[in-house]
Design a protein around this motif. Structure first.
Motif, mmCIF file in Angstrom:
data_model
loop_
_atom_site.group_PDB
_atom_site.id
_atom_site.type_symbol
_atom_site.label_atom_id
_atom_site.label_comp_id
_atom_site.label_asym_id
_atom_site.label_seq_id
_atom_site.Cartn_x
_atom_site.Cartn_y
_atom_site.Cartn_z
ATOM 1 N N SER A 1 55.941 35.936 -8.681
ATOM 2 C CA SER A 1 56.272 36.794 -9.815
ATOM 3 C C SER A 1 57.749 37.148 -9.773
ATOM 4 O O SER A 1 58.423 36.968 -8.761
ATOM 5 N N GLU A 2 58.195 37.668 -10.883
ATOM 6 C CA GLU A 2 59.519 38.273 -10.921
ATOM 7 C C GLU A 2 59.417 39.632 -10.230
ATOM 8 O O GLU A 2 58.316 40.160 -10.032
ATOM 9 N N GLU A 3 60.531 40.201 -9.906
ATOM 10 C CA GLU A 3 60.548 41.537 -9.303
ATOM 11 C C GLU A 3 59.992 42.560 -10.297
ATOM 12 O O GLU A 3 60.246 42.466 -11.497
ATOM 13 N N TYR B 1 61.980 44.300 0.248
ATOM 14 C CA TYR B 1 62.692 44.168 1.515
ATOM 15 C C TYR B 1 61.884 43.393 2.556
ATOM 16 O O TYR B 1 62.430 42.947 3.566
ATOM 17 N N LEU B 2 60.595 43.178 2.301
ATOM 18 C CA LEU B 2 59.738 42.421 3.222
ATOM 19 C C LEU B 2 59.468 40.987 2.746
ATOM 20 O O LEU B 2 58.647 40.289 3.343
ATOM 21 N N LEU B 3 60.169 40.559 1.713
ATOM 22 C CA LEU B 3 59.949 39.226 1.143
ATOM 23 C C LEU B 3 60.048 38.135 2.212
ATOM 24 O O LEU B 3 59.151 37.295 2.344
ATOM 25 N N GLU B 4 61.095 38.141 3.002
ATOM 26 C CA GLU B 4 61.290 37.111 4.028
ATOM 27 C C GLU B 4 60.184 37.156 5.089
ATOM 28 O O GLU B 4 59.704 36.118 5.535
ATOM 29 N N PHE B 5 59.778 38.353 5.483
ATOM 30 C CA PHE B 5 58.699 38.517 6.462
ATOM 31 C C PHE B 5 57.434 37.808 5.984
ATOM 32 O O PHE B 5 56.829 37.028 6.716
ATOM 33 N N TYR B 6 57.032 38.053 4.734
ATOM 34 C CA TYR B 6 55.820 37.440 4.204
ATOM 35 C C TYR B 6 55.999 35.934 3.988
ATOM 36 O O TYR B 6 55.059 35.170 4.181
ATOM 37 N N GLN B 7 57.190 35.502 3.604
ATOM 38 C CA GLN B 7 57.439 34.067 3.448
ATOM 39 C C GLN B 7 57.286 33.350 4.787
ATOM 40 O O GLN B 7 56.747 32.245 4.835
ATOM 41 N N GLU B 8 57.732 33.969 5.864
ATOM 42 C CA GLU B 8 57.584 33.377 7.198
ATOM 43 C C GLU B 8 56.116 33.223 7.587
ATOM 44 O O GLU B 8 55.778 32.368 8.398
ATOM 45 N N LEU B 9 55.244 34.030 6.995
ATOM 46 C CA LEU B 9 53.805 33.940 7.262
ATOM 47 C C LEU B 9 53.100 32.941 6.335
ATOM 48 O O LEU B 9 51.897 32.740 6.453
ATOM 49 N N LEU C 1 58.585 46.987 -10.479
ATOM 50 C CA LEU C 1 58.533 48.273 -9.791
ATOM 51 C C LEU C 1 57.093 48.727 -9.638
ATOM 52 O O LEU C 1 56.318 48.691 -10.587
ATOM 53 N N GLU C 2 56.758 49.123 -8.438
ATOM 54 C CA GLU C 2 55.466 49.745 -8.149
ATOM 55 C C GLU C 2 55.786 51.030 -7.411
ATOM 56 O O GLU C 2 56.413 50.997 -6.343
ATOM 57 N N ASP C 3 55.444 52.168 -7.992
ATOM 58 C CA ASP C 3 55.796 53.469 -7.425
ATOM 59 C C ASP C 3 57.301 53.582 -7.195
ATOM 60 O O ASP C 3 57.759 54.114 -6.179
ATOM 61 N N ASP C 4 58.082 53.045 -8.137
ATOM 62 C CA ASP C 4 59.552 53.063 -8.110
ATOM 63 C C ASP C 4 60.159 52.283 -6.945
ATOM 64 O O ASP C 4 61.304 52.509 -6.570
ATOM 65 N N ILE C 5 59.397 51.365 -6.345
ATOM 66 C CA ILE C 5 59.888 50.509 -5.262
ATOM 67 C C ILE C 5 59.791 49.060 -5.745
ATOM 68 O O ILE C 5 58.737 48.650 -6.236
ATOM 69 N N PRO C 6 60.876 48.277 -5.614
ATOM 70 C CA PRO C 6 60.829 46.870 -6.035
ATOM 71 C C PRO C 6 59.800 46.069 -5.228
ATOM 72 O O PRO C 6 59.743 46.185 -3.998
ATOM 73 N N HIS C 7 58.997 45.297 -5.937
ATOM 74 C CA HIS C 7 57.937 44.484 -5.345
ATOM 75 C C HIS C 7 57.922 43.082 -5.948
ATOM 76 O O HIS C 7 58.490 42.860 -7.026
ATOM 77 N N TYR C 8 57.229 42.166 -5.269
ATOM 78 C CA TYR C 8 56.905 40.836 -5.778
ATOM 79 C C TYR C 8 55.434 40.585 -5.507
ATOM 80 O O TYR C 8 54.917 40.996 -4.475
ATOM 81 N N GLU C 9 54.780 39.870 -6.420
ATOM 82 C CA GLU C 9 53.460 39.338 -6.108
ATOM 83 C C GLU C 9 53.679 38.081 -5.296
ATOM 84 O O GLU C 9 54.582 37.288 -5.595
ATOM 85 N N MET C 10 52.856 37.894 -4.257
ATOM 86 C CA MET C 10 52.977 36.726 -3.401
ATOM 87 C C MET C 10 51.587 36.137 -3.191
ATOM 88 O O MET C 10 50.589 36.854 -3.222
ATOM 89 N N LEU C 11 51.541 34.821 -2.999
ATOM 90 C CA LEU C 11 50.281 34.116 -2.866
ATOM 91 C C LEU C 11 50.309 33.244 -1.619
ATOM 92 O O LEU C 11 51.295 32.575 -1.333
ATOM 93 N N TYR C 12 49.199 33.287 -0.880
ATOM 94 C CA TYR C 12 49.007 32.441 0.296
ATOM 95 C C TYR C 12 47.859 31.520 -0.037
ATOM 96 O O TYR C 12 46.777 31.976 -0.371
ATOM 97 N N LYS C 13 48.083 30.205 0.028
ATOM 98 C CA LYS C 13 47.020 29.236 -0.268
ATOM 99 C C LYS C 13 46.655 28.486 0.991
ATOM 100 O O LYS C 13 47.512 28.142 1.794
#
Length: 147
Positions: A130-132, A116-124, A134-146
């Motif tokens: 990564s594909e979606e 649910y925070l994907l857009e927030f981090y993309q704006e940063l 589950l981490e602790d039963d919550i959907p997540h993505y790995e994200m990279l800032y270069k």
């Protein structure tokens, strides 16, 4: 509001207690997600937090490379409910990115972001790498800032 960045051994027991309390209140209670918050990574992390008097209003931890990922990472990002929608999360993440740029030998930062925070981090400036999952039963993505 006071901003602090401290290594684990620099935290007072009171600060550590308030940080753990804030993390549990947001991630375990508010998100109804029982998980082991004390994962051993705090010892090596740098703890960035905002304080309003005795209240931890916002927090994140900066984890050196080689602990969670091969790159430095940022995790446990939170803003206390009463302090949300004031731009604190964005301001705090920008401070963390600058801190990593100045203090770590790396050209990228990796995070595990709740879906649910994907857009927030993309704006940063973070990109989904990564594909979606589950981490602790919550959907997540790995994200990279270069940089």
């Amino acid at each position: 509001m006071e901003v602090n960045i401290k290594e684990f051994q620099e935290l007072s027991t009171y600060e550590l207690y308030k940080i753990i309390q804030a993390r549990i209140n947001v991630f375990v209670v508010e998100q109804n997600c029982p998980y082991a918050d004390c994962d051993g990574k705090d010892f090596d992390s740098h703890h960035l937090f905002y304080q309003d008097g005795d209240t931890i209003t916002a927090y994140l931890r900066i984890i050196p490379a080689g602990i969670s990922y091969s790159e430095p990472s940022i995790g446990r990002v939170l803003v206390k409910k009463e302090y949300r929608r004031q731009g604190l999360a964005s301001e705090m993440m920008k401070k963390a990115v600058e801190y990593i740029k100045e203090n770590f030998k790396s050209n990228s930062i990796r995070i595990s972001a709740q879906k649910y925070l994907l857009e927030f981090y993309q704006e940063l400036g973070f990109k989904r790498v990564s594909e979606e999952y589950l981490e602790d039963d919550i959907p997540h993505y790995e994200m990279l800032y270069k940089y």
